[in-house]
Design an enzyme around this catalytic site. Structure first.
Site, short mmCIF file in Angstrom:
data_model
loop_
_atom_site.label_atom_id
_atom_site.label_comp_id
_atom_site.label_asym_id
_atom_site.label_seq_id
_atom_site.Cartn_x
_atom_site.Cartn_y
_atom_site.Cartn_z
N LYS B 76 -9.01 -2.47 3.83
CA LYS B 76 -8.02 -3.36 3.25
C LYS B 76 -7.80 -4.52 4.23
CE LYS B 76 -3.25 -3.22 1.37
NZ LYS B 76 -2.06 -2.38 1.15
N SER B 151 -0.13 -2.57 -3.58
CA SER B 151 -0.83 -3.71 -3.05
C SER B 151 -2.30 -3.46 -2.72
CB SER B 151 -0.12 -4.20 -1.78
OG SER B 151 -0.20 -3.23 -0.76
N SER B 175 1.80 1.62 -2.45
CA SER B 175 0.62 0.76 -2.48
C SER B 175 -0.73 1.46 -2.38
CB SER B 175 0.71 -0.29 -1.37
OG SER B 175 1.69 -1.24 -1.70
#
Lengths: 95, 484, 476
Positions: B76, B151, B175
């Protein structure tokens, strides 16, 4: 709770985020909606509840007092927008 | 190759049937083929990936390989990666080549996991759709009109479409679990403090926690084994021996007590989602578990509490983005205030600005007690609810999100309803508990996850349940047709 | 009309650790710009603080010395404001739960003792520095100092004159150096004193205070406070109002002036730092620090009087710094405690004068305690007289060797041989017949003359006691 222009300007200064004239109303409305969500908290009695800052009841671990860092200023300053003589440059500040 | 489990890949790599370079190239090829439409990556690092794969092959050849050696991974874009852009999907960090590795990146590098690239996300991890990215929204591989969740939406899409076998995520308010649910993959948020936050760009420090995003619970267990561990550079890192998260995978579930909170099946829950979740629970019961009713009476306080505390921490954490030492700096600032205000206003997107402002306001003179302190007290009440619930059950099961993935743009202008959709995941972050999402079915052809929450340090148990469930179901093996 | 003056001090003492409060960077003074600013100190993305154990022990020792409560659970908070020398946009400090709670310190002003309350002492990180003029119109930021550990010691508003304020500041300055927790260097900013000054009519509530910041000598602190008191009296007596503000002292003109006032009051939005956990201090931790703490100045002073029979004045001078006191005790020990008063005399006059003259620290003196003791031993065993000792001391100071080496090389050994002294006496008496007659005729002061002549003839080396005795015998 409804925020006015004065409050938005104050928040803008605290947050160091520009809110220009054309955005003020929209920002005020959106922040007000969020504050309405917050107001849902008020009905709950928390008189005898202590605040919780961390999920686990851990205590601070201490680091031995030894120098472990090495001079890396060249690498670290390679990502800096404006550097001269190894100093980070900002518009003149008056003391 | 992309349909193999991690264990199968590992066996083939160790047996010399495939090389890491071949495996890595296979994923790089898939990325070139599919990512244009998915927009799941911010940065793809083919050269780095191949050179790391070559090094991994040498490790394997020399007999120094570990279970995950040679298996490529996508990080990420919130994890700092030395020499690679780490943007947090923000214009603010569009030019930021991190000069160091995050703990997780460093650890997985040592194992020999080639880095395919950095995945797209909501800007600074603030969002539930990945739409707030400076680089544009990521699409859900199951339906390109749908959001992948957020997210960690890029990471979830990448696993779902088979563009990487493993991906790192972070979970501050849901997330990892919510995008896992939306994209039909497995994701676990471990107990707060299990995985070091060192080198993870901070959103809300007392909530942020990294975890694995994979196809199956078994894969997640192997990956968590490699990610977790004590790190002296993070004061909140737990100083305890890291357990073997895969140790309990094959334990039978006989006698397992599943708490089913009435509050998690109330108003606002999509009936299709409710059916999927209840069916999944029934499936686990067939494996010998039993259900008990539990209560989480303060559930509704979790969302407002979180949306005070997380933005308050964020408003302070993001003060360092001032255009001086790194990140975006406006052109020709006329004075200091101009430098700050313009750099930040140009560098941050709308939702990030909103949370910084809300957070600053919640901490400001006159409002601290009513907002921040109140929210911290409610945080304790929410945590105590879980403590009490776990007196009568081993784990809690329920939905991850009230609905399957919604359409891109559908909720982007109504923050509060977006915030409220985090109602099942946020309480877990407030308490710091571990939570797992495993694929459990579909509603209108969009995936739906089952949420399994346990007491502190119960990750091995959660993964055990997930793995046993995945032995009798195949939801986790399903892939969108066009990416098979 | 009489005014009552109210003064409280905030002292920032830089702790003598090796590394910063939250990172492993060095805090050595004078390094090249940003060479001691790590990614953590720069507040780079993803960087986290870990607390230095050294700052805890040092804080506990100050707390014990001030008889203060030690914060068994202390918490770090963030003070939020943006400024270029503050990389993270907040300063990590302690607000509600400081590491040291209420304590006190006794001061002495012109022989009057007064107890000054210490409200608290809390840990915090220092900011960096701005340099001007490197590039026109720009300031250059050096973050080497960012993250240096500070202990901010806050007094109660208990001082009522500039003299008291300076006495308190000096006493604290002495104390932190005694404890070895701060080097006390005011020029380098290791010990910074901010004074809060206000005036009021007796019995009335506190007046509005002004803050005098970062004055780097005790003399200027005293002058600045005195000026500020006068200024406030004048403002009020002319019908004006004192404005709450920070004022800077201008030592060249002996005035204070208002700092450019910040546009609006700050709203620091303090909240507990989520990257740090509560610091827990146990009774064992406190006992461990106690066991290694040095004797405190007041205790030492009292002991010097009772153990060595020194005057209050000598004890005061000798305990003025820990180095001085330790030097003195080493000298006493090396002279087997035969004559502590003689040691004290030489310390307060010869030794103290010499280091002052050369502007040296005790530890930088060219002679060691053993060397001084070596000389004092020769006085005590009558090898040299006090007068000759001055010569020996000077030679030692100039690096000519030990006392014994110098006495030998210069032939300064006292003449104690009776025969040799008798010869000298006889010679002087024979050469001064008329004076001998005068003495015998009743002019007893001639005795001094004879002694002088004999000492002169011996080059100062004859033992004066023996000379006197012999003279009296010969002239009787």
């Amino acid at each position: 709770m409804s925020l006015g222009k004065t409050e938005v300007e104050y928040i803008s200064r605290l947050a160091a985020i520009e809110v220009n004239e054309s955005e003020v109303n929209d920002v005020a409305a959106k922040l007000s909606n969020i504050l309405d969500l917050f107001s849902q908290m008020q009905a709950t009695d928390t008189e005898n509840v202590s605040p919780m800052a961390h999920p686990l009841d851990q205590v601070q671990r201490l680091r031995p007092d030894v120098v472990t860092a090495v001079d890396q200023h060249e690498k670290l300053q390679s990502v800096a927008p404006k550097v001269e003589n190894d100093l980070y440059l900002v518009p003149q500040v008056i003391e | 190759m992309h349909n193999l489990t991690i264990k199968q890949m590992s066996e083939k790599l160790h047996a010399g049937e495939i090389t890491s370079v071949q495996l890595t190239q296979h994923y790089l090829d898939r990325i070139s083929q599919y990512d244009a439409e998915l927009n799941a990556f911010v940065t793809v690092t083919p050269e780095l990936a191949i050179s790391m794969a070559e090094a991994a092959d040498k490790m394997l050849a020399a007999g120094n390989g570990e279970l995950l050696t040679g298996i490529p991974i996508a990080h990420k874009d919130i994890f700092c990666t030395d020499g690679v852009k780490t943007s947090c999907s923000s214009k603010m960090l569009d030019n930021f080549i991190a000069p160091y590795d995050a703990y997780v990146v460093e650890k997985l590098k040592k194992v020999g996991m080639p880095i395919l690239g950095k995945t797209n996300m909501d800007e600074f991890a603030m969002g539930s759709t990945s739409e707030s990215s400076y680089y544009g929204p990521t699409k859900n591989p199951w339906d390109l009109n749908a959001v992948p969740g957020g997210s960690s939406g890029g990471a979830a899409a990448v696993i779902s479409a088979g563009l990487a076998p493993m991906a790192t995520g972070t979970d501050t308010g849901g997330s990892i679990r919510q995008p896992a649910s939306f994209c039909g993959i497995t994701g676990i948020k471990p107990t707060y403090g299990s995985v070091s936050r060192f080198g993870i760009v901070a959103y809300a420090s007392s909530f942020d926690q990294a975890g694995p995003m994979t196809r199956s619970a078994e894969d997640a267990a192997w990956m968590l084994n490699a990610m977790a561990g004590f790190d002296e550079r993070d004061s909140t890192s737990l100083e305890r021996e890291t357990p073997d998260f895969a140790a309990e995978l094959n334990q039978p579930l006989k006698g397992l007590k599943i708490g089913v909170p009435a509050e998690y099946f109330g108003e606002g829950l999509d009936s299709g989602v409710e059916d999927v979740v209840r069916n999944a629970i029934a499936e686990v019961e067939k494996l010998g578990a039993e259900t008990v009713e539990v209560h989480l009476p303060n559930k509704d306080l979790a969302v407002p509490s979180y949306y005070v505390l997380a933005p308050a921490e964020a408003s302070s954490n993001l003060s360092r983005f001032d255009g001086v030492r790194f990140g975006h700096r406006c052109e020709a600032p006329k004075d200091l205030e101009d430098l700050y205000k313009r750099s930040r206003s140009e560098g941050f997107g709308a939702e990030v600005k909103r949370r910084i402002m809300v957070g600053a306001y919640a901490l400001s003179a006159g409002f601290y007690d009513a907002y921040y302190l109140k929210a911290q007290k409610l945080r304790r009440m929410v945590r105590d609810d879980f403590t009490k619930a776990f007196e009568s059950c081993d784990v809690i099961m329920g939905p991850v999100a009230p609905s399957p993935a919604f359409n891109i743009g559908e909720k982007s202008d109504d923050q509060v309803s977006m915030y409220l959709s985090d109602l099942y995941t946020i309480p877990v972050n407030l308490a710091g508990l571990p939570g797992l999402s495993v694929p459990a079915g579909f509603v209108n052809n969009r995936p739906v996850g089952l949420h399994i929450v346990g007491p502190y340090f119960s990750e091995a148990k959660l993964l055990n349940i997930g793995h046993q469930y995945q032995q009798v179901t195949d939801w986790h093996k399903q892939m969108p047709e066009q990416y098979q | 009309m009489s005014w009552e003056v109210v003064i409280g001090l905030e002292i920032h003492a830089q702790l003598t650790t090796q590394s910063k409060i939250f990172s492993g960077s060095s805090i050595a003074y004078g390094a090249s710009p940003n060479s001691q600013a790590s990614a953590i100190d720069l507040g780079m993305p993803g960087m986290l603080p870990v607390l230095n154990a050294g700052v805890i022990d040092k804080s506990i020792s100050l707390g014990l010395a001030l008889n203060a409560e030690i914060g068994r659970k202390s918490v770090f908070d963030r003070k939020n404001y943006m400024y270029p020398d503050l990389p993270k946009g907040y300063q990590t400090t302690q607000l509600e739960f400081p590491i040291v709670g209420q304590g006190s310190l006794e001061i002495d002003v012109d022989g009057e003792k007064k107890v000054i309350g210490v409200t608290r002492a809390h840990l915090e990180e220092d900011a960096g520095k701005s340099n001007h003029g490197v590039v026109p119109g720009m300031s250059g930021i050096d973050l080497n100092r960012a993250g240096t550990p500070l202990l901010e010691i806050v007094s109660d508003p208990d001082m009522s004159s500039a003299k008291e304020a300076v006495a308190y500041a000096k006493k604290m300055h002495e104390l932190v150096q005694y404890l070895g927790i701060c080097d006390g260097n005011m020029q380098e900013g290791s010990f910074r004193v901010d004074s809060n000054v206000s005036i009021r009519k007796p019995g009335e509530p506190f007046g509005t205070r002004t803050e005098l910041k970062n004055i780097n000598s005790f003399r200027f602190i005293e002058k600045a406070i005195e000026f500020e008191i006068e200024r406030q009296i004048e403002v009020i007596e002319n019908g004006g109002e004192v404005v709450q503000e920070t004022r800077l002292y201008d030592s060249e003109n002996d005035t204070t002036r208002s700092m450019r006032s910040k546009e609006e009051a700050n709203d620091y939005r303090y909240f507990p730092c989520p990257d740090l956990l509560p610091v827990i201090i146990t009774e064992e931790d406190i006992q461990a620090v106690k066991a290694t703490m040095p004797e405190l100045p007041d205790t030492k002073r009292i002991r010097f009087v009772s153990e060595f029979g020194l005057s209050d004045y000598d004890a005061e001078v000798l305990t003025g710094s820990r180095d001085m006191a330790e030097f003195f005790e080493a000298v006493v020990k090396a002279t087997d405690n035969k004559d502590a008063k003689l040691c004290a005399n030489w310390m307060t006059s010869g030794f103290a004068a010499a280091i002052n003259k050369d502007n040296l620290a005790v530890t930088d003196a060219p002679i060691t305690a053993e060397m001084l003791a070596g000389m004092l031993n020769r006085i005590m065993d009558d090898t040299i007289s006090g007068k000759i000792a001055k010569q020996v001391f000077e030679a030692m100071w100039n690096g000519e060797g030990t006392a014994d080496e110098i006495i030998e090389a210069k032939g300064l050994k006292q003449i104690t041989d009776t025969g040799a002294i008798e010869a000298l006496v006889d010679e002087v008496l024979a050469n001064n017949q008329s004076q001998v007659e005068a003495y015998k005729g009743g002019q007893e002061k001639m005795m001094g003359y004879f002694v002088g002549q004999i000492m002169k003839a011996s080059g100062g080396q004859a033992n004066p006691g023996q000379v006197n005795k012999m003279l009296k015998e010969k002239l009787s």
